[in-house]
Write an enzyme that holds these catalytic residues in place. Sequence first.
Site, short mmCIF file in Angstrom:
data_model
loop_
_atom_site.label_atom_id
_atom_site.label_comp_id
_atom_site.label_asym_id
_atom_site.label_seq_id
_atom_site.Cartn_x
_atom_site.Cartn_y
_atom_site.Cartn_z
N ASP A 140 24.59 50.67 91.92
CA ASP A 140 24.21 50.71 90.50
C ASP A 140 22.74 50.26 90.34
O ASP A 140 22.39 49.52 89.42
CB ASP A 140 25.12 49.84 89.64
N HIS A 177 31.61 50.69 89.37
CA HIS A 177 31.35 49.23 89.37
C HIS A 177 32.49 48.36 88.86
O HIS A 177 32.39 47.73 87.82
CB HIS A 177 30.07 48.91 88.61
N HIS A 202 20.32 54.82 89.44
CA HIS A 202 19.56 55.33 88.29
C HIS A 202 18.12 55.53 88.77
O HIS A 202 17.43 54.55 89.06
CB HIS A 202 19.61 54.33 87.13
N LEU A 203 17.71 56.79 88.86
CA LEU A 203 16.36 57.06 89.37
C LEU A 203 15.36 57.31 88.24
O LEU A 203 14.17 57.46 88.47
CB LEU A 203 16.39 58.24 90.36
#
Lengths: 326, 429
Positions: free
Chosen positions: B304, B231, B61-62
Amino acid sequence: MSDARVFPHRHLLGIDHLDAADIVQILDLANTFFELGARPIKKVPTLRGRTVINLFFENSTRTRTSFEIAAKRMSADAVNISSSGSSAAKGETLLDTAKNLEAMRPDVVVLRHMFGGAPHLLAKHLDCAIINAGDGQHEHPTQALLDAATIRRAKGRVEGLEVAIVGDLAHSRVVRSNIQCLARLGAKIRLCAPWTLVPRGLDEIGGEITRRATRIVTRLDEALEGADVVMMLRVQNERMSGEQPRFPNTREFSRTYGLSARTLAWAKPDAIVMHPGPVNRGVELAPDVADGPRSVVLDQVEWGVAVRMAVLYLLGRVPAGEAEAA
Amino acid sequence: MDLVLSGGRVIDTSGELFDRAADVRIVDGRIAEIGTGLVGSRTLDVRGLVVSAGLVDLHVHLREPGQEYKEDLQTGTRAAVAGGFTTVCCMPNTSPVNDDRSITELIVRRAAEVGACRVRPIGAVTRGLEGKQLADIADMQQGGAVAISDDGKPVWNAGLLRRALEYARTFGIPLVQHAEEPELVEGGAMNEGAVATRIGLRGQPSITETSMVARDLELVEWTGARYHVAHVSAARTVALVRDAKRRGLPVTCEVTPHHLTLTDLACQHYDPATKVMPPLRTDADLTALYEALADGTIDAIATDHAPHSLVEKEVEFECAAPGMLGLETAVPLVFALVRRGLITMTRAIQLLTIGPARAFALDAGRLVAGGVADVCVLDPERHWTVEATGLASRSKNTPFLGAAMQGRAVLTFVGGKVAYDLDHRLESP
């Protein structure tokens, strides 16, 4: 009141960090303060000049008043803050609120909060004693202590007693504190609820000692058979929002797990009846039993003040900043 | 540039296993040769270090666009290269959501401008991640999306998922499921079990994940679409995936380093840094995950990486946003599994390179002569301590702050250019 033993904790976050000697120390001290309640002048100067903040993020009349009276009888200055009158509604975080209060130099903060671990968060960041007055479905240590004090007075002992705890085990912080307190004092515990209200691992919350002391049963007659103490828990409808139903309706719950004159007959003839309050009358506890001769519900409330005085005495005497960490 | 990385343990798992001491020569952005006694205009002694294709992370997640106070494409990719990663796939739960081509292209363009490594966006399955209407899947793919996912939320509506799978199959794009049956969550902030009961936090059981994967696999068999479980955390999940693979279904899955390292016991002091979704599970789950890593059931280790600021994390556990950082601690956490004998070093490299690349059909994860020089150099012996000030990520939400680590990326090349150089060994000679 001589207390040669140094109470080895800075905070009271739960029963889980107390051993039997800590518990007995509090109960013995509570005996002294209990006698004080019978005198015309109920106040002692022990905590004069100390400031106690009761920070309550959940509705509570009984516990908040009990802490307030306890603080005042110790001559401390007690300030009550409830969530409706605080900044919580304005979007301030718990930590912000607490840090602002800390800047006013309290000696003790008593916290009631809807989430487990909230007192631990304060204890990590604040430089004063923290007393957990109930955190989510985690612990309510002063309730367990006052329950133990009530049992001790009514039965003369806790060790060896058979205690049945019945009702909403899943959402109850009272049961989590009581299992650990009673097991450490040597009682045997039967936990009784339908499987929908039995959280996994409840009997192991205090490790081996609670596992050995505790038995989970789903039939009320089995739970009550031979019990010395019957502790009924409040069905916590307010904590079940957003969850699937745990039982069909209160009528069926009451018929299956409620304590009435009929079902109380399964317990020992001299068994006492307890409830942490507030009672859902007619749900977990029939009115005639709640008000009957075997009910010690009001004794619990009376002991609540004495136990909280004892806890304030042990945690409030040391000036903030000078105590060693618990 | 004409550089020889000399004498390292060179590992490539993309074809026939290559694992021996060798030199790697990088010339003009490509790997010119792999062999012994190579000569270039510059030589760097990397004996004792592992030389691998740059690592590939299928799940980060950027936070750009919209949540740059947590992370952006620059800080996030700097964290990536500091962890040895040269390709990362970023999830679409940005603000606005990456559910149409203009957002996809914005991310691709911004990453090209400021990114330290390659960024491959993942588009949303449904518009706004709302689980109602399909997002512009084909359009986003044209704009550069390599997979689709509503990550953070499941695609829970079976009818919609069926159509999403059929549609995705049309364009050959994998669908990544965040498997979490919403009706079983009930506000659970951690794994449901003895620890949650003891510390009084609401839990969510592992059947939250497994029941959705079980259902999804029926839909995968029906539709024949490429399906990837994000995940995985529970023992039964990997058993289901193993069985599906045996039956020949087009299924892959990933696991995070933290689900391989920590159990729900890590939550017992209410540290919000340990709050992740899916939640940290139990020892029995970890044991099953290790077996699934070793036997090939799990295709990839993905971090993640989920940056959050203090605003989301310095609160009550149940109020905290789920997620932890991952990019900069992945290598030491995976190498710890190697040291414990749970997987081999070559398997670890495979799970961080060609394994993930194949799952999303990415042209990455290979260390071969003639290939693009996305390369990392990893020091399995390096001891270091995770410190907030030493992290390239803008956020600091990791439960490993203060933890002693062994193993670290020391050099990362993207397209033959030095993107990370921990010890400043390649600064102008």
